[in-house]
Design a protein around this motif. Structure first.
Motif, PDB file in Angstrom:
ATOM      1  N   GLU A  30       1.875  -3.507 -15.195  1.00 10.96           N
ATOM      2  CA  GLU A  30       1.410  -4.719 -14.535  1.00 10.96           C
ATOM      3  C   GLU A  30       2.530  -5.721 -14.294  1.00 10.96           C
ATOM      4  N   THR A  31       3.584  -5.651 -15.086  1.00 11.61           N
ATOM      5  CA  THR A  31       4.681  -6.603 -14.941  1.00 11.61           C
ATOM      6  C   THR A  31       5.645  -6.228 -13.821  1.00 11.61           C
ATOM      7  N   LYS A  32       5.479  -5.055 -13.251  1.00 12.76           N
ATOM      8  CA  LYS A  32       6.392  -4.605 -12.207  1.00 12.76           C
ATOM      9  C   LYS A  32       5.749  -4.743 -10.826  1.00 12.76           C
ATOM     10  N   GLY A  33       6.592  -5.047  -9.835  1.00 16.51           N
ATOM     11  CA  GLY A  33       6.124  -5.138  -8.465  1.00 16.51           C
ATOM     12  C   GLY A  33       6.194  -3.793  -7.774  1.00 16.51           C
ATOM     13  N   GLY A  34       5.835  -3.803  -6.507  1.00 14.72           N
ATOM     14  CA  GLY A  34       5.922  -2.591  -5.721  1.00 14.72           C
ATOM     15  C   GLY A  34       4.567  -1.996  -5.378  1.00 14.72           C
ATOM     16  N   PHE A  35       4.576  -1.076  -4.432  1.00 17.90           N
ATOM     17  CA  PHE A  35       3.372  -0.359  -4.049  1.00 17.90           C
ATOM     18  C   PHE A  35       2.932   0.594  -5.154  1.00 17.90           C
ATOM     19  N   ALA A  36       1.641   0.650  -5.425  1.00 21.92           N
ATOM     20  CA  ALA A  36       1.119   1.775  -6.187  1.00 21.92           C
ATOM     21  C   ALA A  36       1.266   3.012  -5.304  1.00 21.92           C
ATOM     22  N   PRO A  37       1.517   4.183  -5.891  1.00 18.63           N
ATOM     23  CA  PRO A  37       1.726   5.381  -5.068  1.00 18.63           C
ATOM     24  C   PRO A  37       0.625   5.625  -4.038  1.00 18.63           C
ATOM     25  N   ASN A  38      -0.632   5.480  -4.422  1.00 20.78           N
ATOM     26  CA  ASN A  38      -1.715   5.723  -3.467  1.00 20.78           C
ATOM     27  C   ASN A  38      -1.762   4.668  -2.366  1.00 20.78           C
ATOM     28  N   ASP A  39      -1.393   3.428  -2.713  1.00 24.79           N
ATOM     29  CA  ASP A  39      -1.328   2.389  -1.685  1.00 24.79           C
ATOM     30  C   ASP A  39      -0.220   2.698  -0.678  1.00 24.79           C
ATOM     31  N   LEU A  40       0.895   3.205  -1.163  1.00 27.41           N
ATOM     32  CA  LEU A  40       1.980   3.556  -0.257  1.00 27.41           C
ATOM     33  C   LEU A  40       1.558   4.695   0.665  1.00 27.41           C
ATOM     34  N   ARG A  41       0.874   5.672   0.119  1.00 23.64           N
ATOM     35  CA  ARG A  41       0.372   6.766   0.971  1.00 23.64           C
ATOM     36  C   ARG A  41      -0.523   6.207   2.070  1.00 23.64           C
ATOM     37  N   ARG A  42      -1.356   5.262   1.703  1.00 20.85           N
ATOM     38  CA  ARG A  42      -2.319   4.704   2.656  1.00 20.85           C
ATOM     39  C   ARG A  42      -1.637   3.853   3.732  1.00 20.85           C
ATOM     40  N   HIS A  43      -0.543   3.185   3.372  1.00 22.76           N
ATOM     41  CA  HIS A  43       0.097   2.254   4.298  1.00 22.76           C
ATOM     42  C   HIS A  43       1.327   2.837   4.997  1.00 22.76           C
ATOM     43  N   MET A  44       1.657   4.090   4.723  1.00 24.91           N
ATOM     44  CA  MET A  44       2.912   4.630   5.241  1.00 24.91           C
ATOM     45  C   MET A  44       2.964   4.618   6.765  1.00 24.91           C
ATOM     46  N   ASP A  45       1.865   4.917   7.413  1.00 29.38           N
ATOM     47  CA  ASP A  45       1.863   4.893   8.877  1.00 29.38           C
ATOM     48  C   ASP A  45       2.206   3.506   9.408  1.00 29.38           C
ATOM     49  N   GLN A  46       1.604   2.483   8.816  1.00 27.19           N
ATOM     50  CA  GLN A  46       1.885   1.117   9.252  1.00 27.19           C
ATOM     51  C   GLN A  46       3.347   0.755   9.005  1.00 27.19           C
ATOM     52  N   LEU A  47       3.864   1.152   7.859  1.00 26.73           N
ATOM     53  CA  LEU A  47       5.242   0.816   7.514  1.00 26.73           C
ATOM     54  C   LEU A  47       6.237   1.470   8.470  1.00 26.73           C
ATOM     55  N   GLN A  48       6.033   2.728   8.762  1.00 22.60           N
ATOM     56  CA  GLN A  48       7.017   3.411   9.587  1.00 22.60           C
ATOM     57  C   GLN A  48       6.955   2.993  11.054  1.00 22.60           C
TER      58      GLN A  48
END
Length: 245
Positions: A147-165
């Motif tokens: 909880e103290t670390k930032g960043g995407f959760a792995p599943n959130d990154l999978r879900r948002h990868m299209d938008q990011l790229q």
């Protein structure tokens, strides 16, 4: 800079490179496949100059104002070797403009909101002719789930990868993570999971994603064994009191 400190920086560099070399060989690579970032965020310009004299060429900062101070200080020095700075810390949206054009790589894009903000401002800079290309970035992933670390959760990154790229102002070069401190076995598992996620996303997105930024002073060897291409070392580089194991 005190001669004894400069000597320590040189000796440490040789020890670090030897340890890195042994670790990368375990993953079938060489030192040419890895970037060593000297994390200079807690030291001043004299310490950075000592590190440059020792052979370091890439430095990491986490605050844009400190980045600018170092760039201004180094810029006044004649015949200084070419060096680069990366932004490795949490980047606030109101500091994006101070960062663009001054760093080679942003390691810490940890949310869709931040990615969109960096992209839009970089795109405006490109339209104005102030940036030649999209800003290279790494996507920060909270592999450990702390909880103290930032960043995407792995599943959130999978879900948002299209938008990011599809963001035109950024060039996604790979992933970054920080492992829990104090347990090298847990850290190694974290780095392995990051590599597996990168491999998965490279297939699903079609992006090369060549960079894995993971491994710090306490765990860089485990990171290199698991495929890290960028290690971020601060205390082991600059702190005379850091215990080199």
């Amino acid at each position: 800079m005190h001669e004894q400190y400069a000597h320590m920086i040189c000796e440490r560099r040789e020890e670090i490179l030897a340890r890195m070399d042994a670790a990368v060989r375990m993953s079938g690579r060489t030192l040419d496949d890895v970037e060593l970032v000297a994390v200079s965020k807690t030291v001043g310009i004299p310490e950075v100059l000592a590190a440059i004299d020792a052979g370091y060429r890439t430095f990491g900062e986490n605050r844009p104002q400190e980045l600018m101070r170092k760039l201004e200080g180094l810029g006044s020095i004649v015949d200084l070797p070419s060096v680069r700075f990366d932004m490795i810390g949490n980047l606030q949206t109101n500091k994006i403009n101070a960062t663009l054009g001054r760093v080679k790589l942003i390691h810490s894009i940890g949310s869709l909101h931040l990615a969109e903000a960096v992209s839009s401002r970089a795109a405006r800079r490109m339209e104005a002719g102030e940036l030649k290309a999209p800003q290279p970035v790494l996507i920060e992933v909270n592999v450990s789930g702390e909880e103290t670390k930032g960043g995407f959760a792995p599943n959130d990154l999978r879900r948002h990868m299209d938008q990011l790229q599809n963001l035109c102002g950024i060039d996604i070069r790979g992933l970054m993570t920080m492992a829990p401190r104090g347990n090298k076995d847990v850290a190694r598992s974290c780095f392995s999971d990051l590599r597996d996620l990168r491999d998965e996303l490279a297939v699903s997105s079609g992006l090369a994603l060549p960079e894995l930024s993971c491994g710090m002073s306490e765990d860089f060897e485990a990171a290199l064994v698991e495929g890290s291409t960028i290690v971020r070392l601060g205390r082991v580089v600059f702190d005379p009191m850091f215990e080199v194991l």
